[in-house]
Scaffold this motif. Structure first.
Motif, PDB file in Angstrom:
ATOM      1  N   GLU A  32       0.837  -1.205   0.000  1.00  0.00           N
ATOM      2  CA  GLU A  32       0.000   0.000   0.000  1.00  0.00           C
ATOM      3  C   GLU A  32       0.872   1.255   0.000  1.00  0.00           C
ATOM      4  N   ASN A  33       1.969   1.218   0.756  1.00  0.00           N
ATOM      5  CA  ASN A  33       2.876   2.368   0.760  1.00  0.00           C
ATOM      6  C   ASN A  33       3.477   2.606  -0.619  1.00  0.00           C
ATOM      7  N   GLU A  34       3.839   1.502  -1.308  1.00  0.00           N
ATOM      8  CA  GLU A  34       4.395   1.633  -2.656  1.00  0.00           C
ATOM      9  C   GLU A  34       3.350   2.193  -3.625  1.00  0.00           C
ATOM     10  N   GLN A  35       2.085   1.771  -3.467  1.00  0.00           N
ATOM     11  CA  GLN A  35       1.018   2.285  -4.337  1.00  0.00           C
ATOM     12  C   GLN A  35       0.810   3.779  -4.099  1.00  0.00           C
ATOM     13  N   ARG A  36       0.868   4.182  -2.836  1.00  0.00           N
ATOM     14  CA  ARG A  36       0.736   5.620  -2.545  1.00  0.00           C
ATOM     15  C   ARG A  36       1.897   6.401  -3.151  1.00  0.00           C
ATOM     16  N   ALA A  37       3.100   5.808  -3.039  1.00  0.00           N
ATOM     17  CA  ALA A  37       4.264   6.480  -3.608  1.00  0.00           C
ATOM     18  C   ALA A  37       4.146   6.607  -5.117  1.00  0.00           C
ATOM     19  N   LEU A  38       3.579   5.579  -5.781  1.00  0.00           N
ATOM     20  CA  LEU A  38       3.420   5.629  -7.233  1.00  0.00           C
ATOM     21  C   LEU A  38       2.432   6.722  -7.635  1.00  0.00           C
ATOM     22  N   VAL A  39       1.341   6.864  -6.871  1.00  0.00           N
ATOM     23  CA  VAL A  39       0.380   7.937  -7.153  1.00  0.00           C
ATOM     24  C   VAL A  39       1.065   9.301  -7.027  1.00  0.00           C
ATOM     25  N   GLU A  40       1.880   9.459  -5.993  1.00  0.00           N
ATOM     26  CA  GLU A  40       2.577  10.725  -5.801  1.00  0.00           C
ATOM     27  C   GLU A  40       3.564  10.980  -6.945  1.00  0.00           C
ATOM     28  N   HIS A  41       4.241   9.916  -7.407  1.00  0.00           N
ATOM     29  CA  HIS A  41       5.151  10.078  -8.541  1.00  0.00           C
ATOM     30  C   HIS A  41       4.389  10.526  -9.788  1.00  0.00           C
ATOM     31  N   ARG A  42       3.206   9.941  -9.990  1.00  0.00           N
ATOM     32  CA  ARG A  42       2.408  10.346 -11.158  1.00  0.00           C
ATOM     33  C   ARG A  42       2.010  11.819 -11.067  1.00  0.00           C
ATOM     34  N   ALA A  43       1.734  12.273  -9.841  1.00  0.00           N
ATOM     35  CA  ALA A  43       1.387  13.687  -9.666  1.00  0.00           C
ATOM     36  C   ALA A  43       2.590  14.572 -10.002  1.00  0.00           C
ATOM     37  N   LYS A  44       3.772  14.123  -9.593  1.00  0.00           N
ATOM     38  CA  LYS A  44       4.980  14.886  -9.936  1.00  0.00           C
ATOM     39  C   LYS A  44       5.176  14.934 -11.451  1.00  0.00           C
ATOM     40  N   ILE A  45       4.931  13.784 -12.105  1.00  0.00           N
ATOM     41  CA  ILE A  45       5.138  13.722 -13.556  1.00  0.00           C
ATOM     42  C   ILE A  45       4.118  14.605 -14.276  1.00  0.00           C
ATOM     43  N   SER A  46       2.913  14.714 -13.730  1.00  0.00           N
ATOM     44  CA  SER A  46       1.930  15.638 -14.310  1.00  0.00           C
ATOM     45  C   SER A  46       2.446  17.074 -14.249  1.00  0.00           C
ATOM     46  N   LEU A  47       3.098  17.416 -13.138  1.00  0.00           N
ATOM     47  CA  LEU A  47       3.698  18.746 -13.029  1.00  0.00           C
ATOM     48  C   LEU A  47       4.818  18.901 -14.056  1.00  0.00           C
ATOM     49  N   VAL A  48       5.607  17.827 -14.239  1.00  0.00           N
ATOM     50  CA  VAL A  48       6.671  17.851 -15.247  1.00  0.00           C
ATOM     51  C   VAL A  48       6.080  18.083 -16.632  1.00  0.00           C
ATOM     52  N   ASN A  49       4.990  17.362 -16.933  1.00  0.00           N
ATOM     53  CA  ASN A  49       4.374  17.481 -18.257  1.00  0.00           C
ATOM     54  C   ASN A  49       3.816  18.877 -18.517  1.00  0.00           C
ATOM     55  N   SER A  50       3.424  19.572 -17.442  1.00  0.00           N
ATOM     56  CA  SER A  50       2.860  20.922 -17.632  1.00  0.00           C
ATOM     57  C   SER A  50       3.924  21.942 -18.039  1.00  0.00           C
ATOM     58  N   ILE A  51       5.206  21.611 -17.817  1.00  0.00           N
ATOM     59  CA  ILE A  51       6.285  22.542 -18.173  1.00  0.00           C
ATOM     60  C   ILE A  51       6.606  22.467 -19.662  1.00  0.00           C
ATOM     61  N   THR A  52       6.405  21.294 -20.273  1.00  0.00           N
ATOM     62  CA  THR A  52       6.756  21.110 -21.687  1.00  0.00           C
ATOM     63  C   THR A  52       6.083  22.138 -22.598  1.00  0.00           C
ATOM     64  N   PRO A  53       4.770  22.423 -22.486  1.00  0.00           N
ATOM     65  CA  PRO A  53       4.160  23.447 -23.361  1.00  0.00           C
ATOM     66  C   PRO A  53       4.763  24.841 -23.165  1.00  0.00           C
ATOM     67  N   LEU A  54       5.213  25.133 -21.931  1.00  0.00           N
ATOM     68  CA  LEU A  54       5.814  26.442 -21.691  1.00  0.00           C
ATOM     69  C   LEU A  54       7.127  26.593 -22.469  1.00  0.00           C
ATOM     70  N   ILE A  55       7.907  25.485 -22.513  1.00  0.00           N
ATOM     71  CA  ILE A  55       9.157  25.518 -23.281  1.00  0.00           C
ATOM     72  C   ILE A  55       8.846  25.689 -24.769  1.00  0.00           C
TER      73      ILE A  55
END
Length: 1017
Positions: A400-423
């Motif tokens: 369960e801890n690993e699943q929570r960590a994966l969700v958090e990683h996906r949230a970080k990657i969504s933030l990463v993806n939001s920077i690409t259009p700005l570039i």
């Protein structure tokens, strides 16, 4: 009574509720009329079968022989039992009930002239239904000729019973019965039958056959624009009628229509709906066909993992439902056994009389010992179960801890993806046709770089929050276990003509086993890529006092000193180098964990043109007692045995090519898999031409005619190893599926399925059952004789011993079964945890690489902008965009490796239960003590609206607007947003979302969830 039963029968394919109503009324009035009650039970059982309430139907049908000796109703009951067995894929029981039905039919035909008109009508129904069900059964087990023969047995005067006539028309139009002429001719004739079925069904308001004929027409016109409309109409009618089995089938047909129109998302949606009702798991053949389509659809959208999972499930179901001749005694053996049985019984009576007395004495003594041993053994097993349960609880918590960590990683990657259009916007703004940039563009670019820096700050701080939080599963284990796993990849080295040399080791290391496998596989695969034909890759270890050094050495192209010195740095070129970066990151995580891991390091030695040596060090572990599996070792030994290909027969060579195709598919080299499959097919043709020198029916890679050479060979008793053909066709189908070559896939999969069923189908099973019954009768006589002989001697002792031993055995079996189930559950959870753990570890490295590689670029862009150096600015932004795109693409790919399992949660929400709990826990944490109420309101059939009402929240409108915008303070809310976004993407319901608003001076958090789709009552 008869009138009520006739009314119930008349509504069979029109309205199930009416069938049930009249049948129940008839049952209530049938106290002194057992024949009428039996008929009512048959009608009621029909309703339960249609609604897939198979246990209730079976219970009713088994009561009928106890109610009446009316062979017409017995015949109807046995025929309905045949339908149950066909749906459930109970092959042996199907023939048992068919035998009983034939016996009842023989008894009826002795007195046919004594039947009245109503009884003749019931008999006509039973005979036609029996032929239709038999034909359907033979069709699904691959006996095409017997299926057609069963349909030919139906009398042409069937039009007196409209329902059965419609059933006859539909079964012919559905396919498999007409086999004369070209495929277009066959399709045209089948469409005529289906059209006739629909017209008559509509005229008589037979909902069931209206739906079936529309579905059949849709399947015959998949490529036409109106096919989905036909299938959808069929689905609506099936839902109205209440046939659970056919509802799932209609969803499957709808998926086929959308697949034919290349709308794969819709196809996937309908296939998932087909499987959403767990009731259909009682029909393995239906589930298998849906899984096969799911495999194709997932392949079409390049989801290889789910495609493989569903194809494997399809193959497993084919295996589970097969008729295997090797599982039954053959008819010739039975005849021999029957001729010897009487002689054996005489001898057995004499021998058993003597042995029984001795056995009773020994059993009594054993019983005394058994009692003493049982207590100790039971206590040990119970303690072991409790210990495993504790491990399960711990593993579940880690998972369960690993699943929570994966969700958090996906949230970080969504933030990463939001920077690409700005570039991208910066790059567009600075590409001026002149040699300078205007003031507005400079201002715009400065605003964009400021936004990127803000998002980078959020990401950097977010990563720092959990830096070092990754849980390493440290244990001591023999390094040879890891070497054995890596040895499985030897086929990949052999295909490149590179020798893999693994030196055995007795070393024990202390580390994370899963990450060690990852590192060694990564470095070995890296060595393989940069070696030439004839080179050698060696894997070995060296022990010192404190650590074990593991080396991967090759004689490949090597590299210069400067490249080797910087090989582990965070520099990615053309998408390569992630594996080495991740290996370096793993070693760094070890070093941060404990002082014992200070010995950990990773490095490289290389010379241009002479090869390279990559090595890493792990601390020495404590040797444990060995209880390891030998299966991997046996695989390695078998793989190292040299093969003398020239001395092999063509079939043996074909078998090797089939294995090579399998390994190519495992390694993702699908073009090469098809090449090996074609080579295997050529070798099989070579063997065929040796047997039939003038033979023309050779195996083809693809053919569009209806003739299948493999089936012809089987019918002509050609002596070929058909299991090798099955392997080649299956591997060809898997490769074609991955390459999106649908025509080649369907051709090979069709041959595989038909050949598999032909090989497993037993055309003599009907005969076999009759002989089994004869054998059972003789055995019953023998049992009676033995019981009479032994009863007076051993009744008291044997009864006492059997009762005691059975009770003890049942108790121990129950405890051992609990133990096995717990072990299986623990292994499953640990496997899932391991996969999630590796994914999170790799994502940590990806995000860390992305942060370090790109964080200084916005400042550099601003500096060049202020300097007015347009050329350098364009080059810098372009390089920034390229490397950012490569790193973010890798992170996205890794994050999407794991699919999220959804289930029905409270309030009809379709979600992952753990993630749903995580979302509300985060909201409670952010708004501690401020949540007043949580309300759930269905928006429509697809969405559930959730309103979280907050009290005493002091927040401005601007803050409310940016509540879910990226900021370090809003990280928990960004995770909530990601959970809802994932639900929308998985279910393809993109109206899912989360936002905050103010109503009547109150702050409300709105969450839109997907709603569970109900497909049956």
């Amino acid at each position: 009574m008869d009138k009520l039963n006739s009314l119930s029968y008349a509504f069979h394919y029109r309205d199930l509720d009416s069938v049930k109503h009249y049948a129940n009324v008839a049952i209530n009035l049938s106290d002194n009329y057992p024949d009428g009650k039996a008929e009512a039970f048959n009608n009621l059982a029909f309703v339960h079968i249609i609604r897939m309430q198979y246990d209730q139907a079976d219970s009713l049908l088994r009561q009928i022989p106890l109610l009446t000796d009316n062979h017409i109703e017995l015949l109807v009951a046995y025929v309905q039992q045949m339908r149950l067995c066909q749906r459930r894929s109970h092959n042996r029981e199907f023939y048992d009930f068919r035998m009983k039905a034939l016996q009842s039919l023989a008894r009826i035909e002795e007195d046919t002239e004594m039947l009245d008109e109503r009884q003749k009508h019931r008999l006509s129904y039973a005979k036609s239904e029996m032929s239709l069900i038999t034909s359907t059964y033979y069709y699904y087990v691959g006996l095409e000729r017997q299926s057609i023969q069963a349909m030919d047995e139906i009398s042409v005067d069937l039009e007196s019973d409209t329902a059965q006539y419609l059933n006859y028309l539909y079964n012919i139009g559905a396919g498999g019965v007409i086999n004369q002429g070209t495929q277009d001719d066959i399709n045209e004739k089948e469409i005529v039958y289906l059209t006739r079925c629909y017209e008559l069904a509509k005229e008589g308001q037979y909902t069931f056959f209206m739906a079936n004929s529309l579905e059949g027409l849709a399947e015959h016109h998949l490529d036409e624009y109106y096919a989905p409309a036909l299938a959808d109409s069929a689905l609506i009618l099936f839902c109205q009628y209440g046939d659970v089995y056919q509802i799932a089938g209609a969803y499957r047909t709808l998926a086929s229509c959308y697949w034919a129109h290349q709308d794969y998302e819709q196809a996937l949606l309908y296939l998932e709906k087909a499987l959403s009702d767990s009731t259909i798991n009682q029909a393995p053949d239906l589930v298998a066909s849906i899984c096969e389509q799911l495999s194709v659809v997932y392949a079409a959208i390049n989801n290889k993992r789910n495609s493989d999972l569903n194809r494997n499930r399809y193959l497993d179901l084919q295996e589970q439902t097969r008729q295997d001749r090797s599982l039954e005694a053959r008819a010739g053996q039975l005849e021999y056994q029957l001729s010897q049985l009487n002689d054996l019984l005489i001898v057995l009576c004499i021998v058993i009389g003597f042995v029984a007395t001795l056995v009773c004495v020994l059993y009594y003594r054993r019983l005394l010992r058994h009692r003493r041993n049982n207590y100790v053994e039971d206590e040990e097993i119970v303690n072991e179960i409790e210990e495993i349960q504790e491990q399960i609880d711990i593993a579940t918590l880690h998972c369960e801890n690993e699943q929570r960590a994966l969700v958090e990683h996906r949230a970080k990657i969504s933030l990463v993806n939001s920077i690409t259009p700005l570039i991208d916007r910066i790059l567009y703004a600075i590409k001026s046709p002149n040699d300078h940039i205007d003031i507005d563009s400079i201002t715009y670019v400065n605003e964009l770089t400021e936004q990127i820096e803000k998002d980078n700050d959020v990401l950097t701080n977010w990563i720092k929050l959990h830096q070092g939080d990754l849980n390493l599963h440290i244990e001591s284990f023999p390094l040879q276990e890891i070497f054995n796993i890596v040895a499985k990849s030897e086929m990949g080295f052999n295909m490149k003509h590179v020798q893999l040399n693994i030196v055995p080791t007795n070393a024990t290391v202390k580390a994370d086993k899963i990450l060690t496998v990852f590192m060694l596989n990564t470095l070995a695969d890296n060595a393989r890529k940069f070696t030439r034909e004839g080179d050698v890759v060696s894997i070995y270890s060296e022990e010192s006092d404190d650590y074990v050094e593991i080396s991967i050495k090759d004689t490949g192209i090597g590299m210069d000193e400067n490249t080797a010195a910087h090989i582990f740095e965070h520099k990615i070129e053309g998408g390569h180098g992630y594996g080495l970066v991740n290996c370096k990151g793993i070693i760094e995580k070890y070093r941060k964990t404990s002082k014992i891991f200070n010995v950990c390091t990773i490095s490289c030695e290389s010379s241009k043109g002479e090869g390279s040596r990559f090595y890493f060090r792990l601390p020495k572990g404590v040797v444990k007692m060995l209880s390891r599996s030998l299966s991997l070792l046996s695989f390695v030994i078998a793989s190292l045995i040299p093969l003398n290909v020239s001395a092999m027969t063509p079939i043996e060579q074909a078998s090797i090519y089939a294995d090579s195709a399998y390994f190519c598919n495992i390694n993702g080299d699908y073009e090469k898999a098809l090449t090996f499959a074609n080579l295997g097919r050529q070798k099989i043709n070579e063997q065929y031409l040796k047997i039939c020198a003038q033979g023309k029916d050779t195996l083809m890679e693809y053919a569009d005619n209806a003739v299948i050479p493999e089936i012809l060979w089987l019918h002509d008793s050609i002596d070929i190893n058909y299991n090798v053909i099955l392997d080649i066709r299956n591997e060809s189908a898997v490769a074609a599926l991955a390459l999106h070559d649908w025509t080649l896939y369907h051709y090979n999969n069709r041959i595989y399925t038909l050949l598999f069923k032909e090989l497993s189908a037993d055309a003599t099973l009907d005969d076999y059952c009759r002989k089994i019954q004869q054998s059972q009768s003789n055995k019953q006589i023998a049992i009676i004789l033995l019981v009479i002989l032994l009863f007076s001697i051993i009744v008291v002792i044997v009864w006492h011993v059997i009762v005691k031993l059975n009770n003890s055995a049942q108790r121990q079996n129950s405890i051992r079964e609990q133990l096995k189930m717990k072990e299986d559950e623990l292994n499953r959870i640990r496997y899932e945890e391991g996969n999630l753990y590796v994914t999170n570890a790799v994502l940590d490295n990806c995000l860390s690489s992305l942060k370090h590689e790109t964080m200084y670029y916005p400042g550099r862009i601003r500096q060049l902008l202020n300097d007015g150096d347009l050329k350098s600015l364009i080059d810098t932004v372009a390089y920034y965009r390229e490397i950012y795109g490569i790193l973010s693409e890798h992170a996205n790919k890794q994050a999407n490796e794991h699919s999220t399992r959804l289930s029905e949660c409270d309030h009809e929400i379709l979600a992952n239960e753990l993630q749903l709990k995580m979302l509300f826990d985060l909201l409670r944490k952010v708004f501690s003590g401020q949540i007043e109420t949580i309300n759930y309101v269905p928006r429509d059939n697809r969405y559930i609206a959730c309103q979280v009402n907050l009290k005493q929240v002091s927040i401005t409108d601007e803050e409310l607007k940016n509540l879910f915008a990226p900021s370090i303070e809003h990280i928990p809310l960004l995770i909530c947003k990601q959970i809802v976004r994932d639900l929308g993407n998985i279910t393809n319901l993109h109206s899912c979302g989360i936002w905050a608003e103010r109503k009547d001076d109150k702050v409300i958090i709105n969450v839109i969830f997907p709603r569970v789709c109900k497909t049956s009552k």
